[in-house]
Write an enzyme that holds these catalytic residues in place. Structure first.
Site, short mmCIF file in Angstrom:
data_model
loop_
_atom_site.label_atom_id
_atom_site.label_comp_id
_atom_site.label_asym_id
_atom_site.label_seq_id
_atom_site.Cartn_x
_atom_site.Cartn_y
_atom_site.Cartn_z
CG ASP A 1 42.30 41.53 43.99
OD1 ASP A 1 43.05 41.84 44.92
OD2 ASP A 1 41.95 42.32 43.09
NE ARG B 1 37.39 48.67 33.36
CZ ARG B 1 37.76 49.84 33.90
NH1 ARG B 1 36.91 50.84 33.93
NH2 ARG B 1 38.97 49.99 34.41
CE LYS C 1 43.82 45.29 45.81
NZ LYS C 1 42.68 44.78 45.01
CE LYS D 1 41.72 41.53 39.66
NZ LYS D 1 40.86 42.21 40.65
CB THR E 1 47.58 52.46 40.87
OG1 THR E 1 46.38 51.69 40.90
CG2 THR E 1 48.73 51.60 40.44
CG ASP F 1 42.82 42.39 60.98
OD1 ASP F 1 43.32 42.75 62.07
OD2 ASP F 1 41.61 42.34 60.78
O1 C5P Z 1 39.03 46.55 33.65
P1 C5P Z 1 40.50 46.65 33.94
O2 C5P Z 1 41.38 45.90 32.93
O3 C5P Z 1 40.96 48.07 34.18
O4 C5P Z 1 40.65 45.85 35.32
C1 C5P Z 1 41.85 45.78 36.02
C2 C5P Z 1 41.67 44.98 37.28
O5 C5P Z 1 42.87 45.05 38.03
C3 C5P Z 1 40.56 45.48 38.20
O6 C5P Z 1 40.03 44.34 38.89
C4 C5P Z 1 41.30 46.40 39.14
O7 C5P Z 1 40.66 46.52 40.39
C5 C5P Z 1 42.63 45.68 39.29
N1 C5P Z 1 43.76 46.52 39.69
C6 C5P Z 1 44.16 47.63 38.95
N2 C5P Z 1 45.21 48.39 39.37
C7 C5P Z 1 45.87 48.07 40.49
C8 C5P Z 1 45.48 46.96 41.25
C9 C5P Z 1 44.41 46.20 40.81
O8 C5P Z 1 43.59 47.93 37.92
N3 C5P Z 1 46.92 48.78 40.86
#
Ligand code: C5P
Length: 232
Positions: free
Chosen positions: A59, A211, A61, A32, A119, A64
Site C-alpha cells: 500500500d 487494530r 499509493k 498489507k 477518507t 507521479d
Molecule cells: O486499524 P484499522 O483497522 O483502522 O486499519 C485500517 C487500515 O486501512 C490502515 O492501514 C489504514 O491506513 C487503511 N485505510 C483506512 N481508510 C482508508 C484507506 C486506508 O483505514 N480510506
C-alpha cells in the site's frame, strides 16, 4: 477473485511485524504493508514476508508522472507482491502507465487498485483546497469509473460504497474495504465502520483489518473471527 481478509500490518519495524506474524502457526494471512513499514525496512521486508508464504498488498499509493510510475511499478512487480495501489487522481494516463510497468514478461501482474478520495478529505477541504466542486460521493464514483476504464482491477473504498461501485463498474471490479470493526469492538479513530459480516452482505471483496486484529489480546482468534464472519 477470492474474498479474503487482509491484515493491515501497521508496524514500524521488522521485529514488530515478525513478532506479530509468528503468532500465526497454522494460517498464512494476506497482509498489507504500508508506507510506515516499507520506509522503515525497505524492499527486503517485502521479500522476507513473501518468503514466509504470505500474500502481500503493498500500500504505497503511487502518484507521479506516468513515466516515473511505470518504472516504479516495474520494480514493485519484481518484488512479487500480489496487490499494489495508486491515486486515481494521477489520471488515466498514469494508471495505464502503471499497468504497463506492472505487467511481467510472462503477462502476469499484481492486482492494481486505485485510491479515490482519501477518507481524510472531506467535502469542505476538497472544495476549498482542491477546487473540486462536485459532491464528494460523485467524485469518488467518477474516480472509480476512471480506474475501471483505465483497466485497473478495483478501488479502495468504504464497505458502504461497495454496492454502488459494483453497479457502476461491474461486479468483477474489486472493492478493498477498510473501516472494519467487530460489533462489540473499539471504533478508535475510524468514523463510519462496518462489521465483517455486514461487509460480506454488502459485497466487499477484500476487507482490510488492522487494530481489531493487531491490538487484540489474541490476534489469531480475532483473525479467525474475521474470516468466519466474512468468508465462511
Ligand atoms: O486499524 P484499522 O483497522 O483502522 O486499519 C485500517 C487500515 O486501512 C490502515 O492501514 C489504514 O491506513 C487503511 N485505510 C483506512 N481508510 C482508508 C484507506 C486506508 O483505514 N480510506
Amino acid at each position: 477473485m477470492g474474498k479474503d481478509v487482509i491484515i493491515a500490518c501497521d508496524f514500524d519495524s521488522k521485529e514488530a511485524v515478525f513478532g506479530f506474524l509468528d503468532k500465526f502457526t497454522e494460517e498464512k494471512p494476506f497482509v498489507k504493508i504500508g508506507m510506515e513499514l516499507y520506509y522503515a525496512e525497505g524492499p527486503a521486508i517485502v521479500r522476507e514476508i513473501k518468503a514466509r508464504g504470505h500474500r502481500i498488498f503493498l500500500d504505497l499509493k503511487l502518484h507521479d508522472i506516468p513515466n516515473t510510475v511505470r518504472k516504479s511499478m516495474a520494480v514493485l512487480s519484481r518484488l512479487d507482491v500480489d496487490m499494489c495501489n495508486l491515486h486515481a487522481a494521477g489520471t488515466a494516463a498514469m494508471m495505464q502507465a502503471a499497468l504497463e510497468g506492472l505487467t511481467r514478461e510472462d503477462g502476469t501482474r499484481p492486482m492494481l487498485i486505485a485510491v479515490t478520495q482519501l477518507t481524510s478529505t472531506d467535502q469542505e477541504r476538497m472544495q476549498n483546497e482542491l477546487l473540486i466542486n462536485a459532491p464528494i460521493d460523485r467524485v469518488v464514483m467518477h474516480y472509480a469509473e476512471n480506474a475501471a476504464r483505465a483497466g485497473l482491477d478495483g478501488v479502495v473504498c468504504s464497505p458502504l460504497e461497495a454496492e454502488k461501485v459494483h453497479s457502476a463498474c461491474g461486479k468483477d471490479f474489486v472493492t478493498v474495504t477498510p473501516g472494519i470493526r467487530f460489533a462489540d469492538g473499539d471504533v478508535g479513530d475510524q468514523v463510519r465502520v462496518t462489521t465483517p459480516a455486514r461487509a460480506k452482505e454488502i459485497g466487499s471483496d477484500y476487507i482490510v483489518v488492522g487494530r481489531p486484529i493487531t491490538a487484540a489480546p489474541d490476534p489469531v482468534a480475532a483473525y479467525r473471527r474475521c474470516v468466519s464472519e466474512f468468508i465462511d
